[in-house]
Write a protein that holds these residues in place. Structure first.
Motif, short mmCIF file in Angstrom:
data_model
loop_
_atom_site.label_atom_id
_atom_site.label_comp_id
_atom_site.label_asym_id
_atom_site.label_seq_id
_atom_site.Cartn_x
_atom_site.Cartn_y
_atom_site.Cartn_z
N ILE A 122 0.85 -1.19 0.00
CA ILE A 122 0.00 0.00 0.00
C ILE A 122 0.89 1.24 0.00
CG2 ILE A 122 -1.75 1.31 1.25
CD1 ILE A 122 -2.82 -1.28 0.10
N GLU A 123 0.66 2.11 -0.94
CA GLU A 123 1.48 3.31 -1.05
C GLU A 123 1.14 4.32 0.05
OE1 GLU A 123 1.12 4.92 -4.99
OE2 GLU A 123 1.04 2.94 -5.89
N GLU A 124 2.15 5.01 0.52
CA GLU A 124 1.96 6.02 1.54
C GLU A 124 1.12 7.18 0.99
OE1 GLU A 124 4.69 8.51 4.77
OE2 GLU A 124 5.62 7.55 3.03
N GLY A 125 0.24 7.72 1.84
CA GLY A 125 -0.56 8.88 1.45
C GLY A 125 -1.72 8.56 0.54
N THR A 126 -2.19 7.31 0.58
CA THR A 126 -3.33 6.91 -0.25
C THR A 126 -4.55 6.61 0.61
OG1 THR A 126 -2.51 4.62 -0.23
CG2 THR A 126 -1.93 5.97 -2.13
N LEU A 127 -5.70 6.66 -0.02
CA LEU A 127 -6.98 6.34 0.62
C LEU A 127 -7.55 5.15 -0.14
CD1 LEU A 127 -9.32 6.87 2.52
CD2 LEU A 127 -10.04 8.77 1.06
N THR A 128 -7.46 3.97 0.47
CA THR A 128 -7.76 2.71 -0.21
C THR A 128 -9.04 2.09 0.31
OG1 THR A 128 -5.43 2.23 -0.66
CG2 THR A 128 -6.95 0.36 -0.69
N GLY A 129 -9.95 1.74 -0.60
CA GLY A 129 -11.14 0.99 -0.24
C GLY A 129 -10.87 -0.50 -0.41
N VAL A 130 -11.19 -1.27 0.63
CA VAL A 130 -11.05 -2.73 0.58
C VAL A 130 -12.43 -3.30 0.29
CG1 VAL A 130 -10.37 -4.81 1.83
CG2 VAL A 130 -9.16 -2.65 2.25
N VAL A 131 -12.58 -3.91 -0.88
CA VAL A 131 -13.89 -4.29 -1.40
C VAL A 131 -13.95 -5.77 -1.73
CG1 VAL A 131 -15.51 -3.88 -3.30
CG2 VAL A 131 -14.25 -1.96 -2.32
N GLY A 132 -15.07 -6.39 -1.42
CA GLY A 132 -15.27 -7.80 -1.75
C GLY A 132 -16.58 -8.28 -1.18
N PRO A 133 -17.05 -9.46 -1.58
CA PRO A 133 -18.33 -9.98 -1.09
C PRO A 133 -18.27 -10.37 0.38
CG PRO A 133 -17.21 -11.64 -2.38
CD PRO A 133 -16.41 -10.38 -2.53
N ASN A 134 -19.43 -10.63 0.97
CA ASN A 134 -19.47 -11.13 2.35
C ASN A 134 -18.69 -12.43 2.44
OD1 ASN A 134 -21.14 -9.03 3.13
ND2 ASN A 134 -23.02 -10.19 2.81
N GLY A 135 -17.89 -12.55 3.50
CA GLY A 135 -17.08 -13.75 3.68
C GLY A 135 -15.79 -13.75 2.89
N ALA A 136 -15.45 -12.60 2.28
CA ALA A 136 -14.24 -12.52 1.46
C ALA A 136 -12.97 -12.44 2.29
CB ALA A 136 -14.31 -11.33 0.52
N GLY A 137 -13.10 -12.13 3.59
CA GLY A 137 -11.93 -12.04 4.47
C GLY A 137 -11.44 -10.62 4.69
N LYS A 138 -12.28 -9.63 4.41
CA LYS A 138 -11.84 -8.23 4.52
C LYS A 138 -11.49 -7.86 5.96
CE LYS A 138 -15.70 -6.67 2.71
NZ LYS A 138 -16.38 -7.98 2.47
N SER A 139 -12.40 -8.14 6.89
CA SER A 139 -12.13 -7.83 8.30
C SER A 139 -11.00 -8.69 8.85
CB SER A 139 -13.40 -8.04 9.14
OG SER A 139 -14.42 -7.16 8.74
N THR A 140 -10.98 -9.94 8.43
CA THR A 140 -9.91 -10.85 8.88
C THR A 140 -8.55 -10.34 8.43
OG1 THR A 140 -11.40 -12.75 8.82
CG2 THR A 140 -9.04 -13.21 8.77
N MET A 141 -8.49 -9.82 7.21
CA MET A 141 -7.22 -9.30 6.70
C MET A 141 -6.70 -8.17 7.59
SD MET A 141 -6.33 -7.49 3.05
CE MET A 141 -7.00 -5.89 3.58
N ILE A 142 -7.56 -7.24 7.94
CA ILE A 142 -7.13 -6.13 8.79
C ILE A 142 -6.67 -6.64 10.15
CG2 ILE A 142 -8.00 -4.16 10.10
CD1 ILE A 142 -9.47 -3.23 7.69
N LYS A 143 -7.44 -7.55 10.73
CA LYS A 143 -7.09 -8.08 12.05
C LYS A 143 -5.78 -8.86 12.00
CE LYS A 143 -11.86 -8.37 13.68
NZ LYS A 143 -12.98 -9.28 14.04
N ALA A 144 -5.56 -9.59 10.93
CA ALA A 144 -4.30 -10.35 10.80
C ALA A 144 -3.11 -9.41 10.65
CB ALA A 144 -4.38 -11.30 9.61
N ILE A 145 -3.29 -8.34 9.90
CA ILE A 145 -2.23 -7.35 9.73
C ILE A 145 -1.87 -6.72 11.07
CG2 ILE A 145 -1.71 -5.07 8.78
CD1 ILE A 145 -3.28 -5.93 6.27
N LEU A 146 -2.90 -6.45 11.89
CA LEU A 146 -2.69 -5.79 13.19
C LEU A 146 -2.32 -6.77 14.31
CD1 LEU A 146 -5.66 -3.24 13.06
CD2 LEU A 146 -3.21 -2.75 12.78
N GLY A 147 -2.28 -8.05 14.00
CA GLY A 147 -1.95 -9.04 15.03
C GLY A 147 -3.11 -9.40 15.92
N LEU A 148 -4.32 -9.07 15.51
CA LEU A 148 -5.52 -9.39 16.29
C LEU A 148 -6.13 -10.72 15.87
CD1 LEU A 148 -7.18 -5.85 16.18
CD2 LEU A 148 -5.75 -6.82 17.99
#
Length: 248
Positions: free
Chosen positions: A26-52
């Motif tokens: 992810i480039e610095e200074g960008t505003l990125t939308g994370v998009v995908g269907p239900n169950g695509a792993g969007k929330s899981t991805m953020i939690k995994a990145i943060l160690g949650l």
């Protein structure tokens, strides 16, 4: 400089693969939308990145590895449904909690800290509710409070999980204004988002996800019919310049 580098990230829930070998930067200074269907792993991805969320494989690097102590540099706004809104505290105290990385968990916030928290509430039009119990707020108001808590951290990289979900038009307008202000200040923001119609107006980059990374890049290059078809499997309609015009 890249704000976030993810390499070969995989995660599972109850032995079921939720994320499969994600690699992107992810480039610095960008505003990125994370998009995908239900169950695509969007929330899981953020939690995994943060160690949650535990990851099976992969590595995460912030700001080309230059960022080692993450407490004051990362901001996180979870899904509203994941928060205990019955916890007995008021709005100003919730926002002040965003400063505990600077204050120290065993130190009492001073006047300066509470002033910073109040100023963050002003930015999201919630200053008049500073002494209100959080359980007495509407869903949109609660979302703005958590946005203020992230803002007061003055982080470099923000993760926001469905901040627009279930909010009124006024709150949505406030949130997107704040996100664009963060970008103008050189901050990097990743937002899990579900409304495809607003993606081109809200985000300069988009990350398309369905357990695997489908595509990531500038919105005008990535938010296309072909990539959306791969992401959603033909379960949506293609959005033209101002409306849905044909089935995928």
């Amino acid at each position: 400089m890249t704000a976030l580098t993810v390499k070969n990230l995989s995660s599972a829930y109850q032995k079921k693969i939720v994320l499969d070998s994600l690699t992107f930067s992810i480039e610095e200074g960008t505003l990125t939308g994370v998009v995908g269907p239900n169950g695509a792993g969007k929330s899981t991805m953020i939690k995994a990145i943060l160690g949650l969320q535990p990851k099976m494989t992969g590595s995460i690097e912030f700001f080309n590895g230059k960022l080692k102590k993450l407490t004051n540099h990362l901001g996180y706004v979870p899904q509203r449904g994941a928060v205990d809104w019955d916890f007995p505290t008021n709005v100003l105290d919730v926002v002040t909690m965003g400063l505990y990385g600077q204050i120290g968990w065993f130190q009492y916030p001073g006047k300066k800290h509470r002033q910073l928290a109040f100023e963050a509430l002003e930015k999201v039009n919630m200053a008049e509710y500073a002494n209100r119990q959080i359980s007495q707020l509407s869903g949109g108001q609660q979302q703005r409070v958590f946005l203020a808590r992230a803002l007061v951290q003055d982080a470099d990289l923000y993760f926001m999980d469905e901040p627009f979900a279930g909010v009124d038009a006024k709150t949505e307008k406030t949130i997107i204004a704040v996100l664009k202000e963060l970008k103008s200040k050189g901050k990097t923001v990743l937002v899990v988002h579900h409304d495809l119609q607003t993606v081109p107006a809200y985000f300069d980059h988009v990350l398309l996800l369905n357990k695997q990374l489908i595509a990531y890049g500038p919105t005008n290059e990535t938010f296309t019919k072909s990539f959306l078809k791969k992401t959603y499997g033909g379960e949506i309609h293609w959005m033209g310049s101002d409306q849905f015009v044909e089935s995928l």
